[in-house]
Motif scaffolding. Structure first.
Motif, PDB file in Angstrom:
ATOM      1  N   ARG A  12       0.817  -1.211   0.000  1.00  0.00           N
ATOM      2  CA  ARG A  12       0.000   0.000   0.000  1.00  0.00           C
ATOM      3  C   ARG A  12       0.853   1.266   0.000  1.00  0.00           C
ATOM      4  O   ARG A  12       0.587   2.206  -0.754  1.00  0.00           O
ATOM      5  CB  ARG A  12      -0.966   0.000   1.181  1.00  0.00           C
ATOM      6  N   LEU A  16       0.827   4.058  -2.978  1.00  0.00           N
ATOM      7  CA  LEU A  16       0.518   5.472  -2.710  1.00  0.00           C
ATOM      8  C   LEU A  16       1.643   6.386  -3.183  1.00  0.00           C
ATOM      9  O   LEU A  16       1.395   7.464  -3.737  1.00  0.00           O
ATOM     10  CB  LEU A  16       0.253   5.689  -1.218  1.00  0.00           C
ATOM     11  N   THR A  17       2.884   5.952  -2.994  1.00  0.00           N
ATOM     12  CA  THR A  17       4.035   6.732  -3.453  1.00  0.00           C
ATOM     13  C   THR A  17       4.021   6.874  -4.970  1.00  0.00           C
ATOM     14  O   THR A  17       4.266   7.965  -5.504  1.00  0.00           O
ATOM     15  CB  THR A  17       5.346   6.083  -2.974  1.00  0.00           C
ATOM     16  N   GLN A  20       1.217   9.350  -6.034  1.00  0.00           N
ATOM     17  CA  GLN A  20       1.565  10.741  -5.768  1.00  0.00           C
ATOM     18  C   GLN A  20       2.650  11.227  -6.722  1.00  0.00           C
ATOM     19  O   GLN A  20       2.605  12.366  -7.203  1.00  0.00           O
ATOM     20  CB  GLN A  20       2.002  10.941  -4.319  1.00  0.00           C
ATOM     21  N   ASN A  76      -6.212   9.405  -6.982  1.00  0.00           N
ATOM     22  CA  ASN A  76      -6.428   8.612  -5.772  1.00  0.00           C
ATOM     23  C   ASN A  76      -6.151   7.152  -6.086  1.00  0.00           C
ATOM     24  O   ASN A  76      -6.614   6.635  -7.113  1.00  0.00           O
ATOM     25  CB  ASN A  76      -7.872   8.718  -5.278  1.00  0.00           C
ATOM     26  N   LEU A  77      -5.445   6.502  -5.197  1.00  0.00           N
ATOM     27  CA  LEU A  77      -5.246   5.060  -5.307  1.00  0.00           C
ATOM     28  C   LEU A  77      -6.595   4.370  -5.185  1.00  0.00           C
ATOM     29  O   LEU A  77      -7.374   4.667  -4.276  1.00  0.00           O
ATOM     30  CB  LEU A  77      -4.298   4.582  -4.198  1.00  0.00           C
ATOM     31  N   GLY A 146      -1.177  11.720   0.151  1.00  0.00           N
ATOM     32  CA  GLY A 146      -1.714  10.522   0.774  1.00  0.00           C
ATOM     33  C   GLY A 146      -3.139  10.666   1.269  1.00  0.00           C
ATOM     34  O   GLY A 146      -3.738   9.703   1.715  1.00  0.00           O
ATOM     35  N   GLU A 148      -7.035  11.174   0.467  1.00  0.00           N
ATOM     36  CA  GLU A 148      -7.926  10.968  -0.670  1.00  0.00           C
ATOM     37  C   GLU A 148      -8.637  12.265  -0.998  1.00  0.00           C
ATOM     38  O   GLU A 148      -9.213  12.927  -0.139  1.00  0.00           O
ATOM     39  CB  GLU A 148      -8.935   9.865  -0.370  1.00  0.00           C
TER      40      GLU A 148
END
Length: 152
Positions: A12, A16-17, A20, A76-77, A146, A148
């Protein structure tokens, strides 16, 4: 060989990295910088356009950002597994006539072992908005990384 950490398989935090980093790069509106995150033979589907290879990606993005003025993006992931990441996004821009647009979409990403994206599938819908309806202004502040962003 170019390595763009984090590399798969993604957890996760790594996913996320990646999301972004992509958002940050796209918000520069620098086609060369963005294309550097893709394999030299990367394959894209962007709406109804099919693009293959970094030079074609640079050409595509140069044309895009000459039409889409004041472009600002949030990603957004959505999900991740192994070497794949799914993203939801929205961006806003105005056209040459001053009309503002909000575009909503989903992207499916597949990475090689060096962390370069080898495949990108993007489905996007556009909504005409008034300038007063804007909610995406420039790059995301670091304090919001990070977090949302609401996609309504």
């Amino acid at each position: 060989m170019t390595v763009r950490p984090p590399v798969p398989p993604f957890d996760r935090a790594a996913a996320l990295t990646k999301v972004q980093a992509a958002e940050d790069a796209w918000n520069t509106r620098d086609p060369e910088r963005v294309a550097g995150a893709y394999t030299v033979d990367s394959v894209w589907r962007n709406r109804d356009t099919f693009v293959t290879g970094r030079p074609a990606i640079v050409e595509f993005l140069s044309a895009k950002w000459s039409r889409e003025l004041d472009y600002a993006l949030r990603k957004n992931l959505w999900a991740f597994d192994g070497d794949r990441i799914a993203v939801r996004f929205q961006y806003e821009c105005r056209d040459g006539g001053g009309q503002w647009w909000r575009s909503y979409g989903n992207e499916l990403w597949e990475f090689d072992g060096n962390g370069l994206m080898r495949r990108r599938e993007a489905s996007i819908n556009d909504l005409r908005i008034d300038e007063s309806q804007r909610r995406v202004f420039g790059p995301r502040p670091e304090s919001e990384h990070g977090v949302e962003f609401p996609i309504l």
